[in-house]
Design a protein around this motif. Structure first.
Motif, PDB file in Angstrom:
ATOM      1  N   ALA A  86      55.768   8.510  48.595  1.00  0.00           N
ATOM      2  CA  ALA A  86      56.877   7.565  48.463  1.00  0.00           C
ATOM      3  C   ALA A  86      57.063   6.703  49.705  1.00  0.00           C
ATOM      4  O   ALA A  86      57.527   5.556  49.611  1.00  0.00           O
ATOM      5  CB  ALA A  86      58.169   8.323  48.165  1.00  0.00           C
ATOM      6  N   VAL A  87      56.720   7.229  50.870  1.00  0.00           N
ATOM      7  CA  VAL A  87      56.911   6.527  52.150  1.00  0.00           C
ATOM      8  C   VAL A  87      55.567   6.540  52.881  1.00  0.00           C
ATOM      9  O   VAL A  87      55.316   7.412  53.722  1.00  0.00           O
ATOM     10  CB  VAL A  87      58.006   7.200  53.000  1.00  0.00           C
ATOM     11  N   PRO A  88      54.681   5.591  52.582  1.00  0.00           N
ATOM     12  CA  PRO A  88      53.333   5.623  53.175  1.00  0.00           C
ATOM     13  C   PRO A  88      53.327   5.609  54.694  1.00  0.00           C
ATOM     14  O   PRO A  88      52.380   6.094  55.315  1.00  0.00           O
ATOM     15  CB  PRO A  88      52.675   4.346  52.604  1.00  0.00           C
ATOM     16  N   GLY A  89      54.382   5.090  55.314  1.00  0.00           N
ATOM     17  CA  GLY A  89      54.434   5.071  56.772  1.00  0.00           C
ATOM     18  C   GLY A  89      54.368   6.452  57.392  1.00  0.00           C
ATOM     19  O   GLY A  89      53.992   6.587  58.563  1.00  0.00           O
ATOM     20  N   LEU A  90      54.714   7.476  56.632  1.00  0.00           N
ATOM     21  CA  LEU A  90      54.602   8.844  57.161  1.00  0.00           C
ATOM     22  C   LEU A  90      53.163   9.181  57.532  1.00  0.00           C
ATOM     23  O   LEU A  90      52.924   9.954  58.465  1.00  0.00           O
ATOM     24  CB  LEU A  90      55.109   9.851  56.128  1.00  0.00           C
ATOM     25  N   ARG A  91      52.220   8.615  56.815  1.00  0.00           N
ATOM     26  CA  ARG A  91      50.811   8.941  57.068  1.00  0.00           C
ATOM     27  C   ARG A  91      50.335   8.403  58.404  1.00  0.00           C
ATOM     28  O   ARG A  91      49.304   8.845  58.920  1.00  0.00           O
ATOM     29  CB  ARG A  91      49.943   8.384  55.933  1.00  0.00           C
ATOM     30  N   ARG A  92      51.063   7.447  58.964  1.00  0.00           N
ATOM     31  CA  ARG A  92      50.677   6.887  60.261  1.00  0.00           C
ATOM     32  C   ARG A  92      51.202   7.727  61.426  1.00  0.00           C
ATOM     33  O   ARG A  92      50.859   7.453  62.577  1.00  0.00           O
ATOM     34  CB  ARG A  92      51.173   5.450  60.373  1.00  0.00           C
ATOM     35  N   LEU A  93      52.039   8.698  61.133  1.00  0.00           N
ATOM     36  CA  LEU A  93      52.590   9.549  62.198  1.00  0.00           C
ATOM     37  C   LEU A  93      51.614  10.681  62.493  1.00  0.00           C
ATOM     38  O   LEU A  93      51.907  11.866  62.353  1.00  0.00           O
ATOM     39  CB  LEU A  93      53.958  10.086  61.781  1.00  0.00           C
ATOM     40  N   THR A  94      50.434  10.314  62.938  1.00  0.00           N
ATOM     41  CA  THR A  94      49.362  11.295  63.120  1.00  0.00           C
ATOM     42  C   THR A  94      49.600  12.210  64.307  1.00  0.00           C
ATOM     43  O   THR A  94      48.896  13.209  64.459  1.00  0.00           O
ATOM     44  CB  THR A  94      48.010  10.572  63.279  1.00  0.00           C
ATOM     45  N   HIS A  95      50.567  11.875  65.160  1.00  0.00           N
ATOM     46  CA  HIS A  95      50.864  12.747  66.304  1.00  0.00           C
ATOM     47  C   HIS A  95      51.756  13.921  65.904  1.00  0.00           C
ATOM     48  O   HIS A  95      51.999  14.820  66.708  1.00  0.00           O
ATOM     49  CB  HIS A  95      51.533  11.949  67.419  1.00  0.00           C
ATOM     50  N   LEU A  96      52.249  13.924  64.640  1.00  0.00           N
ATOM     51  CA  LEU A  96      53.113  14.993  64.155  1.00  0.00           C
ATOM     52  C   LEU A  96      52.368  15.863  63.156  1.00  0.00           C
ATOM     53  O   LEU A  96      51.442  15.409  62.471  1.00  0.00           O
ATOM     54  CB  LEU A  96      54.363  14.400  63.487  1.00  0.00           C
TER      55      LEU A  96
END
Length: 257
Positions: A86-96
């Motif tokens: 639902a929130v593709p931006g989560l996939r960019r948080l690769t440091h988490l």
């Protein structure tokens, strides 16, 4: 057996239990869309440090990507099942280290067990968005049992689904002059406190953000919910202690188990 709670404003808290630091619904913004922070400073840098951060649901004032991006590398992040779709931006948080959770699932962080529990709240990212994920609350089980409700309405199965807890972090207001379905106001939050049997409560989700240009519209809905929750809790749950914190204020709770 102590647990420490710091309220940073809105639904953002730090809970420290069993040498484990938990951050709830991180929001480190002065302004978010049509909202501005009217009270309390933006949380300081140390507020971004946690062993695990919890996201209760997809609304932008609870799942705030710029705030999550500021968390320290390696922080574990628990989000509702389906959030990454639902929130593709989560996939960019690769440091988490992101993990999706569904109601009833349990994960361990240090000496804490973190259990996802149901919430009665709209799970969509946008008001008319097609993608949704279940809104969650979380119960932290360590030296104490602490319930972070996220956003939820009162529901019949709450006592059964959440279980008896020692500390309840309960939303008592909102960010606008009216609360819609799927929210707790001060009175319903006091009823929830009574059902859960918590000995301590911290009111959250009020008195922080307000729509720009609406300062004079029902201002008591911004200022009053914490005081009203204290009053209502004294009637519905007279054995519970209410800790109405200022922004950035911490309380140390001794819990008898």
């Amino acid at each position: 057996m102590p647990v420490e709670v710091t309220w940073w404003g809105h639904a953002t808290c730090t809970v420290e239990d069993s040498h484990t630091r938990v951050l709830t619904d991180p929001l480190f913004a002065r302004r978010l869309a049509h909202l501005r922070r009217r009270r309390g400073d933006v949380p300081p840098a140390q507020a971004r440090h946690a062993d695990v951060a919890l996201v209760s649901h997809l609304h932008a004032d609870h799942l705030h990507l710029p705030s999550l991006a500021r968390l320290a590398p390696g922080t574990r992040l628990l989000v509702p099942r389906g959030a990454a779709r639902a929130v593709p931006g989560l996939r960019r948080l690769t440091h988490l280290a992101v993990r999706e959770m569904a109601p009833g699932e349990v994960t361990t962080v240090g000496a804490l067990a973190v259990r996802a529990v149901p919430a009665r709240h709209d799970g969509r990212r946008l008001p008319l968005g097609p993608h949704r994920a279940p809104a969650l609350g979380y119960v932290l089980e360590g030296e104490a049992r602490t319930y972070f409700a996220g956003d939820t309405g009162l529901y019949d199965e709450m006592a059964k689904e959440v279980g008896p807890v020692d500390v309840a972090l309960l939303p008592v207001g909102g960010w606008g002059p009216y609360l819609g379905e799927g929210h707790l106001d001060a009175g319903r939050a006091a009823e929830a406190l009574a059902r859960l049997g918590a000995s301590s409560a911290v009111p959250v989700h009020y008195g922080t953000y307000w729509p720009i240009g609406m300062d004079a519209v029902r201002p008591h809905e911004f200022h009053a919910p914490g005081y009203e929750f204290e009053r209502q809790a004294a009637r519905h749950a007279p054995g519970a202690s209410v800790h109405r914190l200022g922004h950035g204020e911490r309380v140390r709770l001794e819990v008898a188990r």
